[in-house]
Design a protein around this motif. Structure first.
Motif, PDB file in Angstrom:
ATOM      1  N   TYR A 279       0.911  -1.231  -0.267  1.00 30.04           N
ATOM      2  CA  TYR A 279       0.204  -0.040  -0.040  1.00 30.04           C
ATOM      3  C   TYR A 279       0.776   1.290  -0.314  1.00 30.04           C
ATOM      4  CZ  TYR A 279       1.247   0.509   4.729  1.00 30.04           C
ATOM      5  OH  TYR A 279       1.922   0.753   5.761  1.00 30.04           O
ATOM      6  N   PHE A 280       0.158   2.370  -0.175  1.00 28.04           N
ATOM      7  CA  PHE A 280       1.221   3.961  -0.364  1.00 28.04           C
ATOM      8  C   PHE A 280       0.115   5.176   0.589  1.00 28.04           C
ATOM      9  CE2 PHE A 280      -0.024   3.396  -4.762  1.00 28.04           C
ATOM     10  CZ  PHE A 280      -0.817   4.430  -5.041  1.00 28.04           C
ATOM     11  N   GLY A 281       0.635   6.334   0.869  1.00 26.25           N
ATOM     12  CA  GLY A 281      -0.197   6.964   0.976  1.00 26.25           C
ATOM     13  C   GLY A 281       0.456   8.138  -0.433  1.00 26.25           C
ATOM     14  N   MET A 282      -0.078   9.269  -0.578  1.00 27.39           N
ATOM     15  CA  MET A 282      -0.309   9.887  -1.588  1.00 27.39           C
ATOM     16  C   MET A 282      -0.121  11.670  -0.342  1.00 27.39           C
ATOM     17  SD  MET A 282       0.201   9.196  -4.065  1.00 27.39           S
ATOM     18  CE  MET A 282       0.260  11.214  -5.490  1.00 27.39           C
ATOM     19  N   ARG A 283       1.224  11.577   0.073  1.00 30.23           N
ATOM     20  CA  ARG A 283       1.493  13.240   0.737  1.00 30.23           C
ATOM     21  C   ARG A 283       2.582  14.221   0.157  1.00 30.23           C
ATOM     22  NH1 ARG A 283       5.726  11.335   2.162  1.00 30.23           N
ATOM     23  NH2 ARG A 283       6.205  10.556   3.159  1.00 30.23           N
ATOM     24  N   ARG A 284       2.884  14.962   0.670  1.00 31.31           N
ATOM     25  CA  ARG A 284       4.104  15.727   0.119  1.00 31.31           C
ATOM     26  C   ARG A 284       4.212  16.334   1.405  1.00 31.31           C
ATOM     27  NH1 ARG A 284       5.248  21.402  -2.517  1.00 31.31           N
ATOM     28  NH2 ARG A 284       8.479  21.647  -2.973  1.00 31.31           N
ATOM     29  N   ILE A 285       5.917  16.484   2.439  1.00 31.15           N
ATOM     30  CA  ILE A 285       6.345  16.713   3.453  1.00 31.15           C
ATOM     31  C   ILE A 285       7.363  17.939   2.435  1.00 31.15           C
ATOM     32  CG2 ILE A 285       8.200  15.422   3.866  1.00 31.15           C
ATOM     33  CD1 ILE A 285       5.759  17.694   6.436  1.00 31.15           C
ATOM     34  N   HIS A 286       7.297  19.226   3.132  1.00 31.10           N
ATOM     35  CA  HIS A 286       8.450  20.045   2.766  1.00 31.10           C
ATOM     36  C   HIS A 286       8.231  21.458   3.728  1.00 31.10           C
ATOM     37  CE1 HIS A 286       5.578  22.686   0.703  1.00 31.10           C
ATOM     38  NE2 HIS A 286       6.363  24.048   0.724  1.00 31.10           N
ATOM     39  N   ALA A 287       9.489  21.917   3.587  1.00 27.96           N
ATOM     40  CA  ALA A 287       9.840  23.015   4.504  1.00 27.96           C
ATOM     41  C   ALA A 287      10.297  24.490   3.972  1.00 27.96           C
ATOM     42  CB  ALA A 287      10.740  23.043   5.856  1.00 27.96           C
ATOM     43  N   GLU A 288       9.225  25.288   3.979  1.00 23.90           N
ATOM     44  CA  GLU A 288       9.374  26.951   3.206  1.00 23.90           C
ATOM     45  C   GLU A 288       9.319  27.820   3.876  1.00 23.90           C
ATOM     46  OE1 GLU A 288       6.539  28.225  -0.240  1.00 23.90           O
ATOM     47  OE2 GLU A 288       6.897  27.160   0.323  1.00 23.90           O
ATOM     48  N   ASN A 289      10.203  28.872   4.323  1.00 25.18           N
ATOM     49  CA  ASN A 289      10.054  30.395   5.012  1.00 25.18           C
ATOM     50  C   ASN A 289       9.507  29.553   6.911  1.00 25.18           C
ATOM     51  OD1 ASN A 289      10.341  31.320   2.546  1.00 25.18           O
ATOM     52  ND2 ASN A 289       8.721  31.400   1.709  1.00 25.18           N
ATOM     53  N   GLY A 290      10.422  28.669   7.339  1.00 22.94           N
ATOM     54  CA  GLY A 290      10.356  29.149   8.501  1.00 22.94           C
ATOM     55  C   GLY A 290       9.196  27.616   9.290  1.00 22.94           C
ATOM     56  N   ALA A 291       7.918  27.255   8.044  1.00 21.29           N
ATOM     57  CA  ALA A 291       7.182  26.766   8.191  1.00 21.29           C
ATOM     58  C   ALA A 291       7.397  24.890   7.668  1.00 21.29           C
ATOM     59  CB  ALA A 291       6.503  27.598   8.375  1.00 21.29           C
ATOM     60  N   ILE A 292       6.645  24.681   8.235  1.00 18.12           N
ATOM     61  CA  ILE A 292       6.405  22.838   7.516  1.00 18.12           C
ATOM     62  C   ILE A 292       5.147  22.674   6.613  1.00 18.12           C
ATOM     63  CG2 ILE A 292       6.468  20.226   8.197  1.00 18.12           C
ATOM     64  CD1 ILE A 292       8.735  21.393  10.147  1.00 18.12           C
ATOM     65  N   TYR A 293       4.877  22.545   5.315  1.00 23.08           N
ATOM     66  CA  TYR A 293       3.956  21.593   5.100  1.00 23.08           C
ATOM     67  C   TYR A 293       3.983  20.512   4.764  1.00 23.08           C
ATOM     68  CZ  TYR A 293       3.550  27.121   4.061  1.00 23.08           C
ATOM     69  OH  TYR A 293       3.978  27.872   4.771  1.00 23.08           O
ATOM     70  N   LEU A 294       2.827  20.454   5.078  1.00 23.66           N
ATOM     71  CA  LEU A 294       1.831  18.691   4.656  1.00 23.66           C
ATOM     72  C   LEU A 294       1.009  18.362   3.766  1.00 23.66           C
ATOM     73  CD1 LEU A 294       1.787  15.624   5.172  1.00 23.66           C
ATOM     74  CD2 LEU A 294      -0.124  15.962   7.109  1.00 23.66           C
ATOM     75  N   ASN A 295       1.729  18.143   2.751  1.00 21.37           N
ATOM     76  CA  ASN A 295       0.328  18.539   1.064  1.00 21.37           C
ATOM     77  C   ASN A 295       0.245  19.858   0.781  1.00 21.37           C
ATOM     78  OD1 ASN A 295       0.606  15.253   2.150  1.00 21.37           O
ATOM     79  ND2 ASN A 295      -1.819  15.581   2.500  1.00 21.37           N
ATOM     80  N   ASN A 296       0.906  20.711   1.021  1.00 22.37           N
ATOM     81  CA  ASN A 296       1.077  22.349   0.462  1.00 22.37           C
ATOM     82  C   ASN A 296       0.102  23.179   1.799  1.00 22.37           C
ATOM     83  OD1 ASN A 296       2.495  21.697  -1.936  1.00 22.37           O
ATOM     84  ND2 ASN A 296       0.420  20.775  -2.612  1.00 22.37           N
TER      85      ASN A 296
END
Length: 592
Positions: A279-296
């Motif tokens: 199985y798998f999950g569709m998600r994105r994790i990234h950091a930008e401008n001092g914040a963390i984003y999950l699925n943008n």
């Protein structure tokens, strides 16, 4: 997402074949105090005097072994049945053996593995026979500061937050049948920006001409099916997973909506056919401008630290139900994630986090010395850590070191700084999709997150993080009093998370004279809740901080900082904890 109990029973829910056999249970066992077993050929027909319940180590009361003293070399033996077939192979899996394991089948050496927290597999086909077989395992564990120990005490006794040693088999042993050529490993990389997923699969024999079929489903819907030729033992493909059924084309994975796609891989050539379910999950994790984003979307993390100790089982849960209940209780408290601390956790725990919607920080257990041998050992297990949890959507952070353990002089020592940085880059080369922390807590070298350990409760605690500016390069934590960055490194605008806080020591009705914890002891449960609220709401008031990790989920041996006790029972009303966690940093749309 509902938990699939049949999949949960498998030692690796991410990689399920139909034909597998559990080899846990009663094994013969022997201490080798004189370390004479190899010379006397204990692997070849010798009777062992004791019985042990695998996968519990002899230091655990659930093992059934009464040990009067520590022993650095132990032996295991058990009989198992096999039905050898033409065109089939037998693989023997060990999920974790601490520390150096040597394995014989029917008196024949088949392999050796070093590393106490990571799985390994041996092909035993050439040594097994139809009918009864014997497997013998010799385990050597020096509990050296130069090997990854995690929270195991390297002293003769427990101290502070270091606990009972673990020696031997402490996770599942199992066997499976595969064809002569089979799917060896595969990696799933979601690409949310293009509504697709990349599958990279490796076949056991590079010279075979075959094809790989990959099928993706969501519920009853067939989302996509792709067939591709295998070249040089490898196959890479990209599948579009968009459809008209989700509200916005793709079913995203998050703590609120832990949607999982079903995945099936089939390999086929002229002589072989192999099938694996996952199985798998569709998600994105990234950091930008001092914040963390999950699925943008900006993602505020409310984590709880979990050391993965289970009372009489030590690092091994008495049953899989303990894992289920732990995840359910973390969700009941209101946490949206868990920091696995100084332990590479069970595949089934990661599966539960995937199913139930808990993000996970995966962490490499520490050595406590720095030299070439320690470095080689850490590098080996870090690579296997990343491979083990790569396909788990819940895992969003890799933590490589904690509080400078194993790199004690990193503040000034360029060799240790280079080592942490090289591991940082090594992990990034294996996985560019997740965030990486080089040295959690203080004295950071390369890192994607400025993580800080601060166990303060006082009011000024609420003021120090208000405006970071140049203060980020100095000392923010008034408990560690350590600089945030090692010499030669400086704040580059990384997101800030207080990755250890709270740690309120409370034993309840239990005699706490020999117990250990942070800060002054509260007089009752009400004072614990009040202090918890002060810490959590104080942190939530910092605009510059994008999350925290509360210490900790359970009491562990002499340490009594848990929200749960040693038996993983509630010490506090979960609704009260949840009310405090829910009262801060809530955002997003509300629908009537």
């Amino acid at each position: 997402m509902k938990i699939n109990r049949e999949r949960l029973e498998h030692p690796n829910p991410q990689f399920v074949r139909k034909k597998w056999w559990d080899l846990c249970g009663t094994w013969d066992f022997a201490f080798d105090f004189e370390e004479c077993g190899i010379k006397e050929r204990w692997f070849d027909g010798r009777e062992f005097p004791e019985k042990i319940q695998v996968p519990f180590v002899y230091q655990s009361s659930l093992s059934g072994v009464a040990a009067e003293q520590d022993c650095e070399v132990v032996w295991y033996k058990r009989e198992f049945g096999a039905d050898k077939k033409d065109g089939k192979r037998l693989l023997l899996h060990f999920e974790a053996v601490d520390y150096l394991a040597t394995v014989w089948i029917n008196g024949n050496f088949v392999g050796r593995h070093e590393g106490g927290f990571v799985p390994f597999v041996l092909d035993i086909t050439e040594f097994a026979a139809t009918g009864e077989n014997t497997v013998v395992v010799r385990v050597e564990d020096r509990t050296s500061c130069r090997q990854p120990l995690g929270k195991q005490s390297w002293k003769s006794e427990n101290f502070l937050c270091w606990y009972t040693r673990t020696t031997g088999i402490w996770r599942d042993v199992w066997m499976e049948e595969v064809p002569e050529t089979y799917i060896g490993e595969f990696y799933v990389t979601p690409d949310l920006g293009h509504s697709c997923v990349e599958i990279e699969a490796y076949i056991s024999e590079a010279d075979k001409e075959g094809e790989l079929t990959v099928e993706v489903r969501f519920g009853e819907e067939l989302v996509n099916r792709v067939v591709q030729k295998v070249k040089d033992g490898k196959c890479r493909m990209v599948l579009d997973v968009s459809s008209n059924n989700p509200d916005f084309r793709v079913e995203c994975w998050s703590p609120e909506t832990p949607h999982l796609y079903e995945l099936k891989l089939r390999y086929k050539d002229l002589e072989n056919e192999d099938e694996v379910e996952s199985y798998f999950g569709m998600r994105r994790i990234h950091a930008e401008n001092g914040a963390i984003y999950l699925n943008n979307k900006e993602f505020y993390q409310k984590l709880v630290l979990n050391q993965g100790y289970y009372g009489d089982g030590l690092m091994t849960p008495p049953s899989v139900d303990w894992l289920v209940e732990d995840v359910e209780k973390m969700k009941a408290f209101g946490f949206n994630g868990v920091r696995m601390h100084q332990k590479i956790e069970d595949n089934r725990f990661a599966y539960l986090c995937d199913c139930c919607g808990l993000v996970m920080w995966a962490e490499m257990p520490s050595t406590y010395a720095f030299d070439r041998l320690a470095g080689e050992r850490v590098m080996h297990e870090v690579g296997k850590l990343v491979k083990k949890h790569y396909n788990n959507p819940s895992v969003i952070v890799w933590t490589l070191f904690n509080e400078s353990w194993g790199v004690n002089e990193i503040l000034e020592d360029k060799r240790q700084q280079n080592f942490v940085d090289s591991l940082f880059q090594f992990v990034k080369s294996m996985d560019s999709t997740r965030l990486v922390i080089g040295n959690d807590g203080w004295e950071h070298a390369r890192t994607d997150i400025l993580s800080i350990h601060d166990y303060s409760y006082d009011s000024p605690y609420n003021e120090r993080y208000g405006k970071l500016g140049g203060h980020a390069n100095g000392v923010l934590s008034k408990t560690s009093l350590r600089k945030n960055y090692a010499d030669g490194y400086a704040y580059q605008g990384e997101p800030v998370i207080i990755s250890e806080c709270g740690g309120i020591a409370f034993a309840g009705e239990v005699d706490a004279l020999d117990s250990w914890g942070y800060g002054d002891r509260p007089k009752d449960a009400a004072e614990v809740i009040a202090r918890f609220e002060r810490v959590i709401k104080g942190i939530a008031s910092f605009e510059s901080v994008c999350g925290f990790c509360y210490t900790q989920l359970t009491d562990v041996e002499q340490e009594i900082n848990g929200l749960l006790d040693h038996g993983h029972n509630y010490k506090f009303e979960p609704g009260k904890i949840r009310e405090i966690l829910d009262s801060s940093k809530k955002g997003g749309f509300k629908f009537a």
